[in-house]
Design an enzyme around this catalytic site. Sequence first.
Site, PDB file in Angstrom:
ATOM      1  N   LEU A 135       0.734  -1.330   0.144  1.00 53.26           N
ATOM      2  CA  LEU A 135       0.016  -0.118   0.127  1.00 53.26           C
ATOM      3  C   LEU A 135       0.936   1.182  -0.055  1.00 53.26           C
ATOM      4  O   LEU A 135       2.140   1.269   0.541  1.00 53.26           O
ATOM      5  CB  LEU A 135      -0.983   0.073   1.121  1.00 53.26           C
ATOM      6  CG  LEU A 135      -2.170  -1.093   1.324  1.00 53.26           C
ATOM      7  CD1 LEU A 135      -2.711  -0.761   2.853  1.00 53.26           C
ATOM      8  CD2 LEU A 135      -2.817  -0.882   0.251  1.00 53.26           C
ATOM      9  N   ASP A 136       0.549   2.424  -0.583  1.00 49.02           N
ATOM     10  CA  ASP A 136       1.229   3.433  -0.530  1.00 49.02           C
ATOM     11  C   ASP A 136       1.231   4.012   0.690  1.00 49.02           C
ATOM     12  O   ASP A 136       0.559   3.682   1.734  1.00 49.02           O
ATOM     13  CB  ASP A 136       0.362   4.629  -1.408  1.00 49.02           C
ATOM     14  CG  ASP A 136       0.475   4.462  -2.954  1.00 49.02           C
ATOM     15  OD1 ASP A 136       1.390   3.566  -3.233  1.00 49.02           O
ATOM     16  OD2 ASP A 136      -0.416   4.909  -3.737  1.00 49.02           O
ATOM     17  N   ARG A 137       2.294   4.884   1.345  1.00 45.48           N
ATOM     18  CA  ARG A 137       2.481   5.243   2.389  1.00 45.48           C
ATOM     19  C   ARG A 137       1.261   5.944   3.142  1.00 45.48           C
ATOM     20  O   ARG A 137       0.892   5.874   4.269  1.00 45.48           O
ATOM     21  CB  ARG A 137       3.815   6.363   2.538  1.00 45.48           C
ATOM     22  CG  ARG A 137       4.122   6.664   3.927  1.00 45.48           C
ATOM     23  CD  ARG A 137       5.529   7.552   3.834  1.00 45.48           C
ATOM     24  NE  ARG A 137       5.803   8.183   5.260  1.00 45.48           N
ATOM     25  CZ  ARG A 137       6.993   8.851   5.183  1.00 45.48           C
ATOM     26  NH1 ARG A 137       7.677   9.041   4.391  1.00 45.48           N
ATOM     27  NH2 ARG A 137       7.218   9.296   6.292  1.00 45.48           N
ATOM     28  N   THR A 139      -1.735   5.527   2.353  1.00 41.64           N
ATOM     29  CA  THR A 139      -3.085   4.884   1.977  1.00 41.64           C
ATOM     30  C   THR A 139      -3.127   3.867   3.453  1.00 41.64           C
ATOM     31  O   THR A 139      -2.170   3.187   3.792  1.00 41.64           O
ATOM     32  CB  THR A 139      -2.997   4.067   0.764  1.00 41.64           C
ATOM     33  OG1 THR A 139      -2.972   4.698  -0.349  1.00 41.64           O
ATOM     34  CG2 THR A 139      -4.366   3.080   0.752  1.00 41.64           C
ATOM     35  N   ARG A 251      -5.074   6.352  -8.001  1.00 39.27           N
ATOM     36  CA  ARG A 251      -4.952   7.739  -8.100  1.00 39.27           C
ATOM     37  C   ARG A 251      -4.914   8.228  -9.402  1.00 39.27           C
ATOM     38  O   ARG A 251      -5.338   9.179  -9.861  1.00 39.27           O
ATOM     39  CB  ARG A 251      -3.566   8.120  -7.382  1.00 39.27           C
ATOM     40  CG  ARG A 251      -3.708   7.476  -5.694  1.00 39.27           C
ATOM     41  CD  ARG A 251      -2.569   7.329  -5.116  1.00 39.27           C
ATOM     42  NE  ARG A 251      -1.662   8.729  -4.990  1.00 39.27           N
ATOM     43  CZ  ARG A 251      -0.512   8.957  -4.352  1.00 39.27           C
ATOM     44  NH1 ARG A 251       0.193   7.583  -4.054  1.00 39.27           N
ATOM     45  NH2 ARG A 251       0.167   9.862  -4.382  1.00 39.27           N
TER      46      ARG A 251
END
Length: 336
Positions: A135-137, A139, A251
């Site tokens: 997961l993105d930081r 998110t 995104r």
Amino acid sequence: MHRPSPAAATLLPVGESGAGQRLDNFLARVLKGVPRSHIYRIVRSGEVRVNGARAEVSQKLAGSDQVRVPPVRMAQAAPAAPARQYPILHEDAWLLAINKPTGVAVHGGSGLSFGVIESMRASQQERYLELVHRLDRDTSGVLLLAKKRSALTTLHASLREREADKRYFALVVGLWQGDAVTVSKPLHKYLTPSGERRVCIATADEGQAARSQFRPVRRYPWSADIAAQTGVAGLTLIEARIHTGRTHQIRVHLQSQGYPVAGDEKYGNEALNRLLARGEVVPGLPRNARMFLHAAHLALSHPHSGESLLLEADWPDEDARWLERLGRLCPAVGKN
């Protein structure tokens, strides 16, 4: 600082224990204490070779592969990752699922010495613990880790075959027009001159195939004067279902539709993000600089039993309160 020592490079067989593992994870295991940032550097420079050829950090290794590892001498020991616990959604002998907070990276690298996986290893007694996905930081939400190599390889195969059902919630800028849509636009990763990773829509020849489905859940319209001030008619809560797991997929696909994720510093509406961060959009709505993207739902087959497993995570408490206040101040329309 890391400097090559006079010793020769080492040729390491991947073997059964490393089969299916990403190159960066394999190197993190054999180069204990070396920061991810340095691992990425020696891979990108070509000092690391797989079967004699240059490789990417994300390359999956086969058991028969051989990895050339250059000598690395630590001038200073890397700081140990602090042990940290996270809210557990599910745990058994094969799997561990947590509700990842926003603002926490899943692993070290890009200037970070450690992330979720390093701090979880420091707090767990498990001999084996690996990320199943990322997961993105910024998110939050469902993050799945494997406690056995067999579980990791089975789940990776399931994800490649798109058997898992992954759904996110995103709060986007603008009032969504129409109903559900499917976006199938290839994505291309690149680095900015400053070295920052970015993603853009590309042609089929230049990008990786990516497919997302978006469904409006709730619209939050603003008054005419706020819309005139911001140039935005309101916000919309979206459910996103992804059929591929490309970097920044949700995104960038949402941005391409004209609805960037609120608070997104890379692909978002900068002017509105600043107003939200200062609490200067809707009177009575608190400031919030958060990127509103949350991994809410992951359904898949258990790698050992084959039974259906559903993992669900609520919004972080602060975000849930903010969204509840948004709903009171901007009465929602178009509930689905």
